[in-house]
Design an enzyme around this catalytic site. Structure first.
Site, short mmCIF file in Angstrom:
data_model
loop_
_atom_site.label_atom_id
_atom_site.label_comp_id
_atom_site.label_asym_id
_atom_site.label_seq_id
_atom_site.Cartn_x
_atom_site.Cartn_y
_atom_site.Cartn_z
N PRO A 2 -7.69 -7.09 -28.69
CG PRO A 2 -9.46 -8.00 -29.87
CD PRO A 2 -8.18 -7.28 -30.04
CD GLU A 3 -4.84 -8.98 -23.07
OE1 GLU A 3 -4.79 -9.77 -22.12
OE2 GLU A 3 -4.17 -7.94 -23.12
#
Ligand SMILES: [Zn+2]
Length: 273
Positions: A2-3
């Site tokens: 995840p960013e």
DNA sequence: TCATTCACCTGTCGGC
DNA sequence: TGCCGACAGGTGAATG
């Protein structure tokens, strides 16, 4: 993996499941994911704590406790925080289980086991990565002038510069490539040769792709899911990431993939200078 | 001091 | 089909 947009979506989806709940106990299947304090101490210390709210800074999640301590969580590559009904089977790759008051538990799942959790006090400056985070995308602090000053005297390549969390908080490989395409600048450009006007294009590109990622609840390529197990829709809107050899949506030129800062990087040789 | 590469893990995919 | 290397939304430690 995840960013910022994915972590934000986890934050939003997790809140309703944990806000106001008490941690009755934990099960640490993979104690090495607890970086502080020592796992046995951690397990005792969180017992009985009430979660008040879920926050986010960069790619870090913070689960705030009623006594001003907080759990600092980083999902790294394949981590996920999933809510699950008591009595239902636990999700696959559960590494840490938080048994909560109410009818649900919280599971930290992680295929590659890089994920991290720490229990910190309000003034604990113990996590250097968290303490060093730069400004958030879409914040007024992220300006062309800020980046230009920061890049002075540096010889790095632009993509590596953008991935450094102390410069901008929350960009990762997908959104860095997308932002560079939106900005019309190649990932390999040296930061000391970027013009003032181009820094503005970088800021606009970053803000645009992050805003779009947020709108679409993140990008799911393989593993990412929010606290309800929902996937993100942003993959349909990606311009370059994972599109090596495919025609550029803007000009039709086949996109090129190279390695920059140790990461696969896709760009359009025609649209990006 | 700064920039680049590697190591941490598990799973998957493409080439031989 | 089976093996084997390359690679994967990240980041700090090691290395130059
Ligand atoms: Zn193009």
């Amino acid at each position: 993996m995840p960013e910022l947009p994915e972590v934000e979506q986890v934050r939003l989806s997790l809140g309703p499941h944990v806000d106001g709940k008490t941690i009755l106990g934990v099960r640490l299947d993979l104690p090495k994911m607890v970086h502080y304090p020592a796992p046995e101490v951690f397990a005792k210390a969180v017992q009985g704590a009430q979660i008040t709210r879920v926050g986010r800074r960069g790619k870090y999640l913070t689960l705030h406790l009623a006594d001003d301590r907080y759990l600092l969580v980083h999902l790294r590559m394949t981590g996920a925080l999933l809510a699950g009904k008591k009595g239902d089977p636990e999700p696959p790759y559960t590494r840490l289980a938080f048994f909560l008051s109410g009818d649900e538990n919280l599971y930290f799942t992680d295929i590659r086991t890089f994920g991290v959790v720490e229990l910190l006090g309000q003034d604990d400056k113990r996590d250097p990565g968290y303490e060093a985070l730069g400004p958030e995308p879409l914040s007024p602090e992220l300006t062309a002038e800020y980046l230009r000053q920061l890049a002075k005297g540096k010889s790095t390549v632009l993509k590596a510069f953008l991935l450094d969390q102390s410069h901008i908080a929350g960009l990762g490989n997908i959104y860095a490539d997308e932002a560079l395409f939106a900005a019309g600048i190649r990932p390999t450009r040296r930061v000391n040769r970027i013009t003032k006007k181009e820094w503005q294009q970088v800021v606009d590109g970053v803000n645009q792709v992050i805003a779009q990622g947020l709108r679409n609840h993140g990008t799911t390529f393989r593993n990412y899911q929010d606290a309800n197990g929902e996937m993100g829709d942003n993959v349909k809107y990606l311009q370059v990431y994972h599109r090596k050899g495919k025609p550029c949506f803007r000009c039709g030129t086949p996109l090129v993939q190279i390695k920059v800062a140790g990461r696969g990087s896709v760009y359009c040789p025609h649209c990006q200078k």
